[in-house]
Design an enzyme around this catalytic site. Sequence first.
Site, PDB file in Angstrom:
ATOM      1  N   ASP A 281     -46.473  12.797 -15.399  1.00 56.87           N
ATOM      2  CA  ASP A 281     -45.939  11.776 -16.302  1.00 56.87           C
ATOM      3  C   ASP A 281     -47.068  11.167 -17.122  1.00 56.87           C
ATOM      4  OD1 ASP A 281     -44.727   9.488 -17.474  1.00 56.87           O
ATOM      5  OD2 ASP A 281     -43.321   9.323 -15.803  1.00 56.87           O
TER       6      ASP A 281
ATOM      7  N   HIS B  80     -42.946  13.133 -18.254  1.00 62.02           N
ATOM      8  CA  HIS B  80     -41.984  12.051 -18.434  1.00 62.02           C
ATOM      9  C   HIS B  80     -40.711  12.565 -19.119  1.00 62.02           C
ATOM     10  CE1 HIS B  80     -41.004   7.764 -18.694  1.00 62.02           C
ATOM     11  NE2 HIS B  80     -40.545   7.995 -19.907  1.00 62.02           N
TER      12      HIS B  80
END
Length: 232
Positions: free
Chosen positions: A170, A201
């Site tokens: 992420d 993400h």
Amino acid sequence: MAAKQISISGGDGAFAGYLAAPTSGRGAGIVVIQEIFGVNQVMRDIADDLAAHGYFALVPDLFWRLEPGVQLTDKTDAEWKRAFDLMGRFDPDKGVADIQAAIDTLRARDGCTGKVGAVGYCLGGLLAYLTAARTDADAAVGYYGVNIQDKLGEAADINKPLMLHIAAKDQFTPPEAQKKMIDGLSANPLVTLHVYPQMDHAFARIGGAHYDKACADLANGRTSTFFRQHLS
């Protein structure tokens, strides 16, 4: 499945929400907590899908104090800039209060069983964590929540089941932040953590730059099972 805009009564005013209802007219409720793009088509599609699976799904407009009715996509730099500006001005504490108001609205709905969960994405992933700690939701799920590591002081307040989906790559939650989050939550028997090693993400956002169907299907299947266990 039927969908419509409704009004939610909050502590400091009324605000809009998108409600998708199951065709049976009866089921548990789920509050769908938005990303930084507002109550856009992505969020409405998630609510529609939950309704198709037998839930009352309500997406509250959490940006209503800043800009009611905002609907952005992730397709242009201008929209990203506007979304980050909204997130920067957003008050998470007021957002959680609005989520409680949405929970209350679902519980009062004709046909709702009284069981209400919450699922959130990105900004909504953080808010799902805070929902588990601060509201009376029966269960909560967060996808790739941002800045949870800064709110671990509230972990002791979690008294209902919480599931978090963590994208190991992420870009908005670096490895050290993920380690803090995992170390701070893994001992809590009410918290289930799933890590997706190669994911960035928003891997579950259909049409997004990092969408991965296999991992999205895996995460969504886990979410579906979790809600069946805790909301039935």
